[in-house]
Design a protein around this motif. Sequence first.
Motif, PDB file in Angstrom:
ATOM      1  N   LEU A   7       5.300   0.653 -10.846  1.00  9.59           N
ATOM      2  CA  LEU A   7       4.418  -0.411 -10.383  1.00  9.59           C
ATOM      3  C   LEU A   7       3.281  -0.604 -11.375  1.00  9.59           C
ATOM      4  CD1 LEU A   7       4.138   0.639  -6.623  1.00  9.59           C
ATOM      5  CD2 LEU A   7       5.460  -1.274  -7.536  1.00  9.59           C
ATOM      6  N   THR A   8       2.979  -1.859 -11.686  1.00  7.76           N
ATOM      7  CA  THR A   8       1.784  -2.142 -12.473  1.00  7.76           C
ATOM      8  C   THR A   8       0.578  -1.819 -11.594  1.00  7.76           C
ATOM      9  OG1 THR A   8       1.673  -4.418 -11.665  1.00  7.76           O
ATOM     10  CG2 THR A   8       2.936  -4.029 -13.713  1.00  7.76           C
ATOM     11  N   ASP A   9      -0.598  -1.748 -12.175  1.00  8.15           N
ATOM     12  CA  ASP A   9      -1.789  -1.461 -11.372  1.00  8.15           C
ATOM     13  C   ASP A   9      -1.978  -2.469 -10.232  1.00  8.15           C
ATOM     14  OD1 ASP A   9      -2.216   0.702 -13.041  1.00  8.15           O
ATOM     15  OD2 ASP A   9      -3.953  -0.159 -14.062  1.00  8.15           O
ATOM     16  N   PRO A  10      -1.889  -3.785 -10.490  1.00  5.47           N
ATOM     17  CA  PRO A  10      -2.044  -4.717  -9.366  1.00  5.47           C
ATOM     18  C   PRO A  10      -0.964  -4.544  -8.293  1.00  5.47           C
ATOM     19  CG  PRO A  10      -2.263  -5.882 -11.457  1.00  5.47           C
ATOM     20  CD  PRO A  10      -1.791  -4.495 -11.778  1.00  5.47           C
ATOM     21  N   ALA A  11       0.293  -4.343  -8.708  1.00  6.47           N
ATOM     22  CA  ALA A  11       1.378  -4.157  -7.731  1.00  6.47           C
ATOM     23  C   ALA A  11       1.165  -2.875  -6.930  1.00  6.47           C
ATOM     24  CB  ALA A  11       2.740  -4.134  -8.440  1.00  6.47           C
ATOM     25  N   TYR A  12       0.697  -1.826  -7.608  1.00  4.62           N
ATOM     26  CA  TYR A  12       0.400  -0.547  -6.948  1.00  4.62           C
ATOM     27  C   TYR A  12      -0.608  -0.767  -5.814  1.00  4.62           C
ATOM     28  CZ  TYR A  12      -1.735   4.091  -6.415  1.00  4.62           C
ATOM     29  OH  TYR A  12      -2.241   5.250  -5.905  1.00  4.62           O
ATOM     30  N   TYR A  13      -1.696  -1.460  -6.128  1.00  7.12           N
ATOM     31  CA  TYR A  13      -2.730  -1.676  -5.117  1.00  7.12           C
ATOM     32  C   TYR A  13      -2.263  -2.604  -3.996  1.00  7.12           C
ATOM     33  CZ  TYR A  13      -6.371   0.962  -7.447  1.00  7.12           C
ATOM     34  OH  TYR A  13      -7.115   1.980  -7.982  1.00  7.12           O
ATOM     35  N   ILE A  14      -1.418  -3.564  -4.321  1.00  7.10           N
ATOM     36  CA  ILE A  14      -0.897  -4.452  -3.270  1.00  7.10           C
ATOM     37  C   ILE A  14      -0.022  -3.662  -2.298  1.00  7.10           C
ATOM     38  CG2 ILE A  14       0.652  -6.397  -2.794  1.00  7.10           C
ATOM     39  CD1 ILE A  14      -0.427  -7.661  -5.441  1.00  7.10           C
ATOM     40  N   VAL A  15       0.920  -2.890  -2.822  1.00  5.61           N
ATOM     41  CA  VAL A  15       1.802  -2.108  -1.936  1.00  5.61           C
ATOM     42  C   VAL A  15       0.973  -1.094  -1.149  1.00  5.61           C
ATOM     43  CG1 VAL A  15       3.790  -0.551  -1.801  1.00  5.61           C
ATOM     44  CG2 VAL A  15       3.826  -2.468  -3.407  1.00  5.61           C
ATOM     45  N   LEU A  16       0.021  -0.448  -1.807  1.00  3.90           N
ATOM     46  CA  LEU A  16      -0.847   0.513  -1.127  1.00  3.90           C
ATOM     47  C   LEU A  16      -1.601  -0.142   0.025  1.00  3.90           C
ATOM     48  CD1 LEU A  16      -1.999   3.426  -1.177  1.00  3.90           C
ATOM     49  CD2 LEU A  16      -3.793   2.562  -2.679  1.00  3.90           C
ATOM     50  N   SER A  17      -2.100  -1.340  -0.198  1.00  3.00           N
ATOM     51  CA  SER A  17      -2.856  -2.016   0.860  1.00  3.00           C
ATOM     52  C   SER A  17      -1.940  -2.481   1.992  1.00  3.00           C
ATOM     53  CB  SER A  17      -3.646  -3.194   0.294  1.00  3.00           C
ATOM     54  OG  SER A  17      -2.803  -4.255  -0.054  1.00  3.00           O
ATOM     55  N   LEU A  18      -0.641  -2.603   1.699  1.00  3.50           N
ATOM     56  CA  LEU A  18       0.287  -3.081   2.717  1.00  3.50           C
ATOM     57  C   LEU A  18       0.987  -1.970   3.482  1.00  3.50           C
ATOM     58  CD1 LEU A  18       1.698  -6.222   0.920  1.00  3.50           C
ATOM     59  CD2 LEU A  18       0.107  -6.120   2.856  1.00  3.50           C
ATOM     60  N   LEU A  19       0.429  -0.768   3.444  1.00  3.63           N
ATOM     61  CA  LEU A  19       0.917   0.272   4.344  1.00  3.63           C
ATOM     62  C   LEU A  19       0.640  -0.168   5.780  1.00  3.63           C
ATOM     63  CD1 LEU A  19      -0.096   3.506   2.407  1.00  3.63           C
ATOM     64  CD2 LEU A  19       2.176   2.466   2.598  1.00  3.63           C
ATOM     65  N   GLU A  20      -0.339  -1.073   5.925  1.00  4.00           N
ATOM     66  CA  GLU A  20      -0.609  -1.746   7.199  1.00  4.00           C
ATOM     67  C   GLU A  20      -0.487  -3.244   6.951  1.00  4.00           C
ATOM     68  OE1 GLU A  20      -4.522  -0.615   8.393  1.00  4.00           O
ATOM     69  OE2 GLU A  20      -3.921   1.428   8.888  1.00  4.00           O
ATOM     70  N   GLU A  21      -0.026  -3.992   7.927  1.00  4.32           N
ATOM     71  CA  GLU A  21       0.153  -5.438   7.771  1.00  4.32           C
ATOM     72  C   GLU A  21      -1.148  -6.123   7.393  1.00  4.32           C
ATOM     73  OE1 GLU A  21       1.765  -7.172  11.313  1.00  4.32           O
ATOM     74  OE2 GLU A  21       3.802  -6.608  10.773  1.00  4.32           O
ATOM     75  N   HIS A  23      -2.621 -10.175   5.589  1.00  2.83           N
ATOM     76  CA  HIS A  23      -2.356 -11.454   4.936  1.00  2.83           C
ATOM     77  C   HIS A  23      -3.093 -11.458   3.599  1.00  2.83           C
ATOM     78  CE1 HIS A  23      -6.371 -12.996   5.932  1.00  2.83           C
ATOM     79  NE2 HIS A  23      -6.174 -12.540   7.156  1.00  2.83           N
ATOM     80  N   GLY A  24      -2.831 -12.471   2.792  1.00  2.00           N
ATOM     81  CA  GLY A  24      -3.321 -12.521   1.416  1.00  2.00           C
ATOM     82  C   GLY A  24      -4.782 -12.216   1.210  1.00  2.00           C
ATOM     83  N   TYR A  25      -5.656 -12.920   1.936  1.00  2.00           N
ATOM     84  CA  TYR A  25      -7.092 -12.710   1.741  1.00  2.00           C
ATOM     85  C   TYR A  25      -7.478 -11.274   2.074  1.00  2.00           C
ATOM     86  CZ  TYR A  25     -12.117 -12.954   2.298  1.00  2.00           C
ATOM     87  OH  TYR A  25     -13.461 -12.702   2.199  1.00  2.00           O
ATOM     88  N   LEU A  26      -6.913 -10.716   3.134  1.00  2.00           N
ATOM     89  CA  LEU A  26      -7.227  -9.334   3.507  1.00  2.00           C
ATOM     90  C   LEU A  26      -6.727  -8.337   2.475  1.00  2.00           C
ATOM     91  CD1 LEU A  26      -6.772  -8.988   7.374  1.00  2.00           C
ATOM     92  CD2 LEU A  26      -8.874  -8.910   6.040  1.00  2.00           C
ATOM     93  N   ILE A  27      -5.598  -8.648   1.828  1.00  4.26           N
ATOM     94  CA  ILE A  27      -5.093  -7.780   0.762  1.00  4.26           C
ATOM     95  C   ILE A  27      -6.124  -7.718  -0.360  1.00  4.26           C
ATOM     96  CG2 ILE A  27      -3.322  -7.482  -1.017  1.00  4.26           C
ATOM     97  CD1 ILE A  27      -1.371  -8.956   0.925  1.00  4.26           C
ATOM     98  N   MET A  28      -6.580  -8.879  -0.811  1.00  2.00           N
ATOM     99  CA  MET A  28      -7.562  -8.934  -1.903  1.00  2.00           C
ATOM    100  C   MET A  28      -8.857  -8.213  -1.517  1.00  2.00           C
ATOM    101  SD  MET A  28      -7.048 -12.746  -3.537  1.00  2.00           S
ATOM    102  CE  MET A  28      -7.389 -13.630  -2.022  1.00  2.00           C
ATOM    103  N   PHE A  39     -11.565  -2.817  -9.091  1.00  2.84           N
ATOM    104  CA  PHE A  39     -10.310  -3.525  -9.288  1.00  2.84           C
ATOM    105  C   PHE A  39     -10.295  -4.732  -8.365  1.00  2.84           C
ATOM    106  CE2 PHE A  39      -5.817  -4.309  -9.568  1.00  2.84           C
ATOM    107  CZ  PHE A  39      -5.494  -3.860 -10.839  1.00  2.84           C
ATOM    108  N   ILE A  40     -10.140  -5.906  -8.947  1.00  2.00           N
ATOM    109  CA  ILE A  40     -10.120  -7.146  -8.165  1.00  2.00           C
ATOM    110  C   ILE A  40      -8.857  -7.916  -8.521  1.00  2.00           C
ATOM    111  CG2 ILE A  40     -11.284  -9.355  -7.778  1.00  2.00           C
ATOM    112  CD1 ILE A  40     -13.930  -7.848  -8.386  1.00  2.00           C
ATOM    113  N   ILE A  41      -8.160  -8.380  -7.502  1.00  2.00           N
ATOM    114  CA  ILE A  41      -6.961  -9.193  -7.701  1.00  2.00           C
ATOM    115  C   ILE A  41      -7.267 -10.605  -7.227  1.00  2.00           C
ATOM    116  CG2 ILE A  41      -4.583  -9.573  -6.950  1.00  2.00           C
ATOM    117  CD1 ILE A  41      -4.211  -6.600  -6.834  1.00  2.00           C
ATOM    118  N   GLY A  42      -7.031 -11.566  -8.103  1.00  2.00           N
ATOM    119  CA  GLY A  42      -7.257 -12.965  -7.757  1.00  2.00           C
ATOM    120  C   GLY A  42      -6.062 -13.564  -7.044  1.00  2.00           C
ATOM    121  N   PRO A  43      -6.242 -14.757  -6.474  1.00  2.00           N
ATOM    122  CA  PRO A  43      -5.168 -15.407  -5.721  1.00  2.00           C
ATOM    123  C   PRO A  43      -3.900 -15.657  -6.539  1.00  2.00           C
ATOM    124  CG  PRO A  43      -7.257 -16.520  -5.353  1.00  2.00           C
ATOM    125  CD  PRO A  43      -7.490 -15.508  -6.426  1.00  2.00           C
TER     126      PRO A  43
END
Length: 106
Positions: A7-21, A23-28, A39-43
Amino acid sequence: MMEMEQLTDPAYYIVLSLLEEKHGYLIMKHIEELTGGEFIIGPATLYTLTKKLLDAEMISLSASQDDRRKVYKATEKGRKLLELEIGRRQRMAAHGMDAFKKNKEV
């Protein structure tokens, strides 16, 4: 289906944040809070990576009561890769620490 081994760093953090359901804004927001703003991920990045992670079956789209918000969650496959990735990153950090220790000794 796209296959992922790391996983790239952004993908790592996205999957990590999705251990719980979430939506997009809450992921960021979760990623920014988790990392203390380090670490900040844009839309655009989020949209691109959620599509890739969905295609690789690392995350899934959940049923949502709000049609305007897509809700995602890590799949079992995503959770397993995340665990492997955490181990890989721990080993990488240990290699770095060892290299610095050896460099100080010389």
